[in-house]
Design a protein around this motif. Structure first.
Motif, mmCIF file in Angstrom:
data_model
loop_
_atom_site.group_PDB
_atom_site.id
_atom_site.type_symbol
_atom_site.label_atom_id
_atom_site.label_comp_id
_atom_site.label_asym_id
_atom_site.label_seq_id
_atom_site.Cartn_x
_atom_site.Cartn_y
_atom_site.Cartn_z
ATOM 1 N N PHE A 105 -7.845 27.660 27.879
ATOM 2 C CA PHE A 105 -8.119 26.938 28.944
ATOM 3 C C PHE A 105 -9.424 26.092 28.313
ATOM 4 O O PHE A 105 -9.713 24.929 28.631
ATOM 5 C CB PHE A 105 -8.729 28.038 30.076
ATOM 6 C CG PHE A 105 -9.587 27.141 31.145
ATOM 7 C CD1 PHE A 105 -8.586 26.896 32.475
ATOM 8 C CD2 PHE A 105 -10.651 26.793 31.285
ATOM 9 C CE1 PHE A 105 -8.961 26.155 33.409
ATOM 10 C CE2 PHE A 105 -11.191 26.393 32.366
ATOM 11 C CZ PHE A 105 -10.321 25.807 33.598
ATOM 12 N N TRP A 108 -6.544 33.488 26.859
ATOM 13 C CA TRP A 108 -6.461 32.606 27.901
ATOM 14 C C TRP A 108 -7.681 31.749 27.963
ATOM 15 O O TRP A 108 -7.545 30.626 28.310
ATOM 16 C CB TRP A 108 -6.215 33.461 29.277
ATOM 17 C CG TRP A 108 -6.443 32.526 30.672
ATOM 18 C CD1 TRP A 108 -7.115 32.465 31.430
ATOM 19 C CD2 TRP A 108 -5.433 31.431 30.861
ATOM 20 N NE1 TRP A 108 -6.981 31.448 32.201
ATOM 21 C CE2 TRP A 108 -5.730 30.780 31.784
ATOM 22 C CE3 TRP A 108 -4.111 31.010 30.199
ATOM 23 C CZ2 TRP A 108 -5.135 29.587 32.636
ATOM 24 C CZ3 TRP A 108 -3.370 29.993 30.773
ATOM 25 C CH2 TRP A 108 -3.894 29.396 31.993
ATOM 26 N N ARG A 143 -16.241 30.817 28.867
ATOM 27 C CA ARG A 143 -15.337 31.467 27.798
ATOM 28 C C ARG A 143 -15.928 32.728 27.347
ATOM 29 O O ARG A 143 -15.211 33.785 27.206
ATOM 30 C CB ARG A 143 -14.803 30.470 26.594
ATOM 31 C CG ARG A 143 -13.978 31.042 25.546
ATOM 32 C CD ARG A 143 -13.965 30.475 24.458
ATOM 33 N NE ARG A 143 -15.320 30.456 23.763
ATOM 34 C CZ ARG A 143 -15.913 29.648 22.928
ATOM 35 N NH1 ARG A 143 -15.225 28.746 22.257
ATOM 36 N NH2 ARG A 143 -17.069 29.898 22.087
ATOM 37 N N ILE A 184 -3.532 23.289 34.489
ATOM 38 C CA ILE A 184 -2.784 24.050 33.283
ATOM 39 C C ILE A 184 -1.387 24.393 33.802
ATOM 40 O O ILE A 184 -1.230 25.275 34.727
ATOM 41 C CB ILE A 184 -3.097 25.089 32.548
ATOM 42 C CG1 ILE A 184 -4.865 24.411 32.024
ATOM 43 C CG2 ILE A 184 -2.589 25.443 31.455
ATOM 44 C CD1 ILE A 184 -5.438 25.585 31.140
ATOM 45 N N MET A 200 -11.494 27.587 38.984
ATOM 46 C CA MET A 200 -10.768 28.073 38.057
ATOM 47 C C MET A 200 -9.111 28.228 38.635
ATOM 48 O O MET A 200 -8.341 28.096 37.986
ATOM 49 C CB MET A 200 -11.332 29.480 37.540
ATOM 50 C CG MET A 200 -12.584 29.226 36.737
ATOM 51 S SD MET A 200 -12.322 28.389 35.197
ATOM 52 C CE MET A 200 -11.031 29.531 34.377
ATOM 53 N N HIS A 221 -7.499 25.051 38.804
ATOM 54 C CA HIS A 221 -7.171 24.556 37.392
ATOM 55 C C HIS A 221 -5.909 25.317 36.969
ATOM 56 O O HIS A 221 -4.987 24.804 36.509
ATOM 57 C CB HIS A 221 -8.197 24.920 36.478
ATOM 58 C CG HIS A 221 -9.086 23.639 36.548
ATOM 59 N ND1 HIS A 221 -9.063 22.467 36.832
ATOM 60 C CD2 HIS A 221 -10.699 23.765 36.435
ATOM 61 C CE1 HIS A 221 -9.958 21.701 36.768
ATOM 62 N NE2 HIS A 221 -11.009 22.717 36.631
ATOM 63 N N GLU A 222 -6.013 26.460 37.472
ATOM 64 C CA GLU A 222 -4.913 27.535 36.673
ATOM 65 C C GLU A 222 -3.520 27.279 37.641
ATOM 66 O O GLU A 222 -2.372 27.237 37.256
ATOM 67 C CB GLU A 222 -5.283 28.883 37.066
ATOM 68 C CG GLU A 222 -6.281 29.516 36.055
ATOM 69 C CD GLU A 222 -6.685 31.073 36.366
ATOM 70 O OE1 GLU A 222 -6.021 31.452 37.176
ATOM 71 O OE2 GLU A 222 -7.411 31.317 35.660
#
Length: 548
Positions: free
Chosen positions: A461, A457, A179, A497, A489, A492-493
C-alpha cells in the motif's frame, strides 16, 4: 560653536558601542543547570496535551495517535507552515519601496570654497559657503525597480513550489507512520495474547527441571536418560525465552510510534483479526498509480521547477534595469532657496559584459533540466521495483500464513494426543511439555506470519503512495482521526488498489538489495529508529539503489 560638543559626544557613544560589541564576542557556553533545565523542558514537550488512554486501543486508534503525536510528523507539519510563511514574506518583495528618512548633521568647520580663473589662475571669488554647519533633513521617497520586481517574482514562484514540496514530505511521513504502526501493532497484539501463555509454560518447565534434578540426585533414573530429559527442557526454555524477548520488544516499538510517555500501560483491543485484502489483480495499474501518487516523485517534479526558476532569475539579471523614483524632501539649510521640494526620475542601466553569460546560462538550464528528469526517472524506476517486489512479498506472506495455519492445527492435535496419553512418569510429563512448547511456538509462528502479511500489505500500500488522510477533517480528536483513517483505508482497499484473483507474478529481474531490520521509529520511508520517520530510510525510493 555651542553645538560643537555634540561631535565629541557622538564619538564617545560610538567608541563605547564598539567596545561593548567586542566584549560580546567571547565564548558563552550553557551552564550545567541550563542544560538540565532544557532537557526537562524538552521531555515535557514530547508528551504534552495527549488524550488519555481510557480503553483498549484498536489499530486505527493507534495509527491516529501516531499521526497526531508523532514528533516527525509534527515536524513536517511545522515545515509546511514555515514554507507557507516564507512565501508570504517573499510576496512583499513585489511591492515598490517606500522609504522615509530623517537625519541630523553637524561639522566642526564651515564647508565652502573659492574659484580661480582657468586661463590666469587668479582667485576670482572670495571664500564662501552655501551650507550651514548644523542642519536637519527629512524625506519620503517611492522607488520601483523592474529587475527587483522580476527577481522577487521568481523567488515567489520558488517559495510556492517549496510549499508543495514540504506538503509532499508530510504526505510521505504520514504514509510511513501508518505502515510502521501496521507492522508494530499486530506484533504487539500477538505479544499481548501469547506472553501470558509463555509465562505459564516457562514456569511449568522450570518445575519439571527441578523435578529432574531431584531425580538425578536420588538416582531414580539412568544418568544418560535424565540428562537427555534436562537437555530437552533447557532447549525448550531457551527457545521460548528468545520468542518472549521478541514479543516484549513489539509493544515498546508501538508505544514509541504512538509517542506514549515511558511507563504508560498499553492495552490493545483483542478483536477478531481482520481479513487480509485480496492480492492485487493488475500490477500495471498499481505501477501507474504509484507513478502518479508517490510523494517522492512529486517532490522531485516540484524541485525541477525550483531549479528552472533559479536559472531564469539568473538570466533576468542580464537585461537592463529600469528604476523609477519619486519623493518629497526637506532640508533645514537656511542658505537654500527652497527648503522643501519634490523630485521624480527614471534610470536605465545595463552591464554589457554580463550579456556574455547568456549562452552559458542557456546551456546550464538545459543540462539542469536533463539532470532533474534523469533523477526523477531513476526514482520512478525504484518506485516500480518497490511495487513489483511489494506485490510478490505480499503473495509469499499469504502463502506463509496458510502454512502456519496448517502447522498450528497439526500441533494442536498433537498436544491433545499427548494430554490424553499422559501418565505420571517423567517421560510422559516431558512429552506433554514438548507438545505444549511446539503448540505455543506454532501459535507464535502463526501470529508472526499474520503480522508479516499485514506488514507486506502495508508496504505494498505504501509503495503506491495513496493518501491515508482526507484533505480536511472535522476535528483532530483521536476518535475522529481513527474514523477517517478507517474510512480512507477501506476506500483505497476497495477502489484505489484493485483487488481480484492473484496475478501470475514473475520474479524481479534486477537484483534486489536486502532490507534493513525494522527498528523503533517515529515515522519513515523505510524501517527507521522509531522516532525518526522521514528521511534517509532504507525503504525510501530516493536514491534508487536501496529500494526495498
Amino acid at each position: 560653536m555651542a553645538r560643537f560638543p555634540l561631535t565629541t559626544i557622538s564619538a564617545a557613544v560610538v567608541a563605547s558601542m564598539t567596545l561593548s560589541a567586542c566584549s560580546s564576542l567571547e565564548l558563552n557556553p550553557y551552564s550545567q543547570s541550563e542544560v538540565r533545565q532544557r532537557a526537562i523542558s524538552d521531555q515535557a514537550h514530547m508528551y504534552q496535551e495527549q488524550e488519555p488512554l481510557n480503553q483498549p486501543v484498536t489499530f486505527y486508534e493507534a495509527a491516529a495517535r501516531a499521526l497526531k503525536y508523532n514528533l516527525d510528523y509534527r515536524l513536517k507539519l511545522m515545515e509546511s507552515a514555515l514554507a507557507a510563511n516564507l512565501r508570504d514574506v517573499s510576496r512583499h518583495e513585489l511591492l515598490p519601496q517606500l522609504i522615509a528618512e530623517a537625519g541630523y548633521s553637524d561639522r566642526s568647520n564651515d564647508s565652502g570654497g573659492t574659484s580661480i580663473g582657468i586661463e590666469d589662475g587668479e582667485e576670482s571669488l572670495r571664500p564662501s559657503t552655501s551650507e550651514e554647519r548644523y542642519k536637519t533633513t527629512a524625506g519620503l521617497g517611492l522607488s520601483w525597480s523592474l529587475l527587483d520586481f522580476g527577481l522577487a517574482y521568481y523567488e515567489n514562484q520558488q517559495k510556492a513550489d517549496q510549499i508543495l514540496m514540504a506538503e509532499e514530505r508530510r504526505r510521505r511521513v504520514a504514509q510511513n507512520v501508518l505502515r510502521d504502526v501496521r507492522n508494530a501493532y499486530w506484533r504487539a497484539l500477538a505479544a499481548q495474547r501469547l506472553i501470558p501463555q509463555l509465562d505459564i509454560l516457562l514456569a511449568r518447565t522450570e518445575v519439571a527441571l527441578d523435578a529432574a534434578r531431584q531425580a538425578q540426585q536420588q538416582g531414580l533414573l539412568p544418568r544418560q536418560e535424565i540428562l537427555s530429559y534436562q537437555r530437552a527442557l533447557l532447549d525448550s526454555t531457551t527457545l521460548l525465552t528468545a520468542r518472549r524477548q521478541d514479543l516484549e520488544l513489539a509493544k515498546t516499538e508501538l508505544a514509541a510510534l504512538m509517542a506514549l510517555p515511558p511507563g504508560t500501560r498499553l492495552e490493545l483491543a483483542d478483536e477478531p483479526e481482520p481479513t487480509l485484502p485480496p492480492e492485487p489483480a493488475n500490477i500495471e495499474q498499481l505501477e501507474q498509480l504509484a507513478l502518479e501518487n508517490r510523494p517522492e516523485i512529486m517532490e522531485e517534479w516540484y524541485r525541477k521547477r525550483v531549479n528552472q526558476n533559479d536559472l531564469e532569475a539568473a538570466k533576468l539579471r542580464l537585461w537592463p534595469n529600469v528604476s523609477v523614483n519619486a519623493g518629497f524632501y526637506y532640508d533645514s539649510n537656511d542658505y537654500l532657496y527652497n527648503n522643501d521640494w519634490s523630485q521624480t526620475g527614471v534610470n536605465v542601466s545595463l552591464n554589457l559584459l554580463r550579456l556574455l553569460q547568456y549562452p552559458d546560462l542557456n546551456n546550464a538550464q538545459e543540462t539542469q533540466g536533463d539532470v532533474d528528469d534523469l533523477r526523477r526517472t531513476a526514482l520512478s524506476m525504484a518506485v516500480l521495483t518497490q511495487v513489483r517486489v511489494g506485490a510478490l512479498r505480499y503473495h509469499l506472506a499469504r502463502e506463509e500464513l496458510d502454512y502456519a495455519d496448517e502447522s498450528l492445527q497439526v500441533d494442536e492435535e498433537l498436544l491433545d494426543y499427548a494430554k490424553a496419553a499422559a501418565s505420571t512418569s517423567i517421560g510422559s510429563e516431558l512429552e506433554v511439555i514438548r507438545a505444549q512448547s511446539r503448540y505455543l511456538l506454532s501459535q507464535y509462528q502463526r501470529e508472526a506470519a499474520y503480522s508479516r502479511a499485514q506488514e507486506a500489505w502495508g508496504r505494498l500500500f505504501n509503495s503506491v503512495g495513496l493518501d491515508v488522510l482526507p484533505d480536511s477533517i472535522a476535528d483532530d480528536s483521536i476518535q475522529t482521526l481513527a474514523s477517517e483513517l478507517e474510512r480512507m483505508m477501506s476506500a483505497h482497499e476497495r477502489n484505489g488498489i484493485i483487488a481480484g484473483p492473484p496475478p501470475a507474478l514473475q520474479p524481479v529481474s534486477s537484483p534486489v538489495p536486502s532490507e534493513p531490520a525494522t527498528g523503533n521509529t517515529q515515522a519513515s520511508a523505510a524501517p527507521l529508529p522509531r522516532q525518526n520517520a522521514g528521511e534517509g530510510e532504507g525503504e525510501d525510493a530516493h536514491g534508487g539503489s536501496h529500494v526495498i
